[in-house]
Design a protein around this motif. Sequence first.
Motif, mmCIF file in Angstrom:
data_model
loop_
_atom_site.group_PDB
_atom_site.id
_atom_site.type_symbol
_atom_site.label_atom_id
_atom_site.label_comp_id
_atom_site.label_asym_id
_atom_site.label_seq_id
_atom_site.Cartn_x
_atom_site.Cartn_y
_atom_site.Cartn_z
ATOM 1 N N ASP A 115 0.819 -1.216 0.000
ATOM 2 C CA ASP A 115 0.000 0.000 0.000
ATOM 3 C C ASP A 115 0.850 1.262 0.000
ATOM 4 O OD1 ASP A 115 0.988 0.180 2.554
ATOM 5 O OD2 ASP A 115 -0.967 0.255 3.553
ATOM 6 N N GLY A 116 2.179 1.105 -0.094
ATOM 7 C CA GLY A 116 3.065 2.261 -0.163
ATOM 8 C C GLY A 116 3.637 2.719 1.158
ATOM 9 N N SER A 117 3.295 2.047 2.244
ATOM 10 C CA SER A 117 3.846 2.408 3.550
ATOM 11 C C SER A 117 5.307 1.956 3.654
ATOM 12 C CB SER A 117 3.033 1.772 4.673
ATOM 13 O OG SER A 117 1.703 2.235 4.650
ATOM 14 N N VAL A 118 6.067 2.647 4.505
ATOM 15 C CA VAL A 118 7.470 2.304 4.732
ATOM 16 C C VAL A 118 7.577 1.563 6.052
ATOM 17 C CG1 VAL A 118 9.822 3.181 4.967
ATOM 18 C CG2 VAL A 118 8.197 4.348 3.459
ATOM 19 N N SER A 119 8.133 0.356 6.014
ATOM 20 C CA SER A 119 8.260 -0.486 7.202
ATOM 21 C C SER A 119 9.708 -0.527 7.671
ATOM 22 C CB SER A 119 7.784 -1.916 6.899
ATOM 23 O OG SER A 119 6.419 -1.926 6.537
ATOM 24 N N PRO A 120 9.919 -0.735 8.973
ATOM 25 C CA PRO A 120 11.296 -0.782 9.495
ATOM 26 C C PRO A 120 11.998 -2.066 9.098
ATOM 27 C CG PRO A 120 9.723 -1.316 11.223
ATOM 28 C CD PRO A 120 8.909 -0.910 10.038
ATOM 29 N N VAL A 121 13.316 -2.035 9.139
ATOM 30 C CA VAL A 121 14.135 -3.214 8.890
ATOM 31 C C VAL A 121 15.095 -3.373 10.065
ATOM 32 C CG1 VAL A 121 13.984 -3.050 6.378
ATOM 33 C CG2 VAL A 121 15.809 -1.838 7.576
ATOM 34 N N ARG A 122 15.616 -4.571 10.231
ATOM 35 C CA ARG A 122 16.548 -4.809 11.333
ATOM 36 C C ARG A 122 17.860 -4.080 11.065
ATOM 37 N NH1 ARG A 122 20.420 -8.856 10.481
ATOM 38 N NH2 ARG A 122 20.246 -9.932 8.478
ATOM 39 N N GLY A 123 18.584 -3.782 12.134
ATOM 40 C CA GLY A 123 19.882 -3.135 11.998
ATOM 41 C C GLY A 123 19.827 -1.625 12.070
ATOM 42 N N SER A 124 18.829 -1.090 12.778
ATOM 43 C CA SER A 124 18.646 0.356 12.832
ATOM 44 C C SER A 124 19.903 1.090 13.311
ATOM 45 C CB SER A 124 17.465 0.693 13.752
ATOM 46 O OG SER A 124 17.372 2.071 13.982
ATOM 47 N N ILE A 125 20.513 0.585 14.378
ATOM 48 C CA ILE A 125 21.700 1.249 14.920
ATOM 49 C C ILE A 125 22.852 1.216 13.916
ATOM 50 C CG2 ILE A 125 23.493 1.120 16.685
ATOM 51 C CD1 ILE A 125 20.926 2.348 17.672
ATOM 52 N N ALA A 126 23.033 0.089 13.240
ATOM 53 C CA ALA A 126 24.115 -0.014 12.255
ATOM 54 C C ALA A 126 23.934 1.002 11.135
ATOM 55 C CB ALA A 126 24.166 -1.429 11.683
ATOM 56 N N TYR A 127 22.708 1.183 10.671
ATOM 57 C CA TYR A 127 22.447 2.168 9.610
ATOM 58 C C TYR A 127 22.673 3.589 10.115
ATOM 59 C CZ TYR A 127 20.360 -1.606 6.859
ATOM 60 O OH TYR A 127 20.146 -2.767 6.138
ATOM 61 N N GLN A 128 22.317 3.838 11.360
ATOM 62 C CA GLN A 128 22.532 5.172 11.910
ATOM 63 C C GLN A 128 24.024 5.483 12.056
ATOM 64 O OE1 GLN A 128 19.886 6.490 15.179
ATOM 65 N NE2 GLN A 128 18.809 4.549 14.909
ATOM 66 N N VAL A 129 24.799 4.495 12.446
ATOM 67 C CA VAL A 129 26.249 4.687 12.549
ATOM 68 C C VAL A 129 26.830 5.031 11.187
ATOM 69 C CG1 VAL A 129 28.439 3.515 12.996
ATOM 70 C CG2 VAL A 129 26.528 3.233 14.593
ATOM 71 N N LEU A 130 26.404 4.299 10.145
ATOM 72 C CA LEU A 130 26.908 4.560 8.799
ATOM 73 C C LEU A 130 26.510 5.954 8.324
ATOM 74 C CD1 LEU A 130 28.306 3.578 6.211
ATOM 75 C CD2 LEU A 130 26.082 2.688 5.462
ATOM 76 N N ALA A 131 25.238 6.320 8.525
ATOM 77 C CA ALA A 131 24.773 7.645 8.101
ATOM 78 C C ALA A 131 25.557 8.750 8.812
ATOM 79 C CB ALA A 131 23.283 7.779 8.369
ATOM 80 N N ARG A 132 25.806 8.556 10.105
ATOM 81 C CA ARG A 132 26.571 9.551 10.865
ATOM 82 C C ARG A 132 27.999 9.660 10.340
ATOM 83 N NH1 ARG A 132 27.487 8.404 17.130
ATOM 84 N NH2 ARG A 132 28.828 6.821 16.165
ATOM 85 N N ASP A 133 28.617 8.515 10.031
ATOM 86 C CA ASP A 133 29.990 8.529 9.527
ATOM 87 C C ASP A 133 30.087 9.200 8.162
ATOM 88 O OD1 ASP A 133 30.760 7.224 11.816
ATOM 89 O OD2 ASP A 133 30.943 5.242 10.878
ATOM 90 N N LEU A 134 29.052 9.045 7.332
ATOM 91 C CA LEU A 134 29.041 9.653 5.999
ATOM 92 C C LEU A 134 28.490 11.074 6.015
ATOM 93 C CD1 LEU A 134 27.752 6.656 3.816
ATOM 94 C CD2 LEU A 134 30.093 7.477 4.073
#
Length: 220
Positions: A115-134
């Motif tokens: 239906d177009g909704s965005v659902s969470p995926v596992r590894g939230s902290i890992a993605y946040q670390v990468l985004a912060r580093d970049l």
Amino acid sequence: MPGQVFAVHAACLRGVEAVPVTVEVTLGGGLPSIAIIGMPDSTVLDARGRIRGAMRSAGFEVPRQSITVNLAPGDMRKTGSGLDLPIVIAILALSGQIPLNGLDDCLFVGELTLDGSVSPVRGSIAYQVLARDLNLRLIGAPELAALSLPGCSYGLLAHISRLRAGVDTAVRCSGCFCARTTPARARFRRCRRSGDGKASYGRRSGGRAGYAYGRCTWFW
């Protein structure tokens, strides 16, 4: 836009860490289809059905062209449903259905429902670390707010239909996101080769595209 290429920042998990992935999309002639290349696993390949359903439910048009999605670097296995969101955003941007402003500054991670909704995926902290580093803003499901990392800027996107107004308007933002002195695209950038072999950089490329991250550059 046949012959042109558009790409966005994405990531996937390798063990307990998130690693950067470039989602590159181009449109071509032939029968309408979505082909995903770059060593995707079965979950990533299933994104084709989720993306079609989500785009139609959100009122977007699925381009009646051959859509090729390249996941770079090509020698690394891509896993997980978190690539759904960056793939659909690249398709929408290239087909002119959403504004381009702000996309270069974001790292997109999220699974799409039909239906177009965005659902969470596992590894939230890992993605946040990468985004912060970049020094990028992480864009994902609203559940990101439940477990936020200090120093990481993130935007919450509940439904892809909101992207019509642009990513900056579509997301509910949290965290500190200041103007960077060294743009992320200086380290992880889209470029094309000119006739003299020199690299030139742009938002869209009709030539040979490549991406640079750190000291490593991938060209194809």
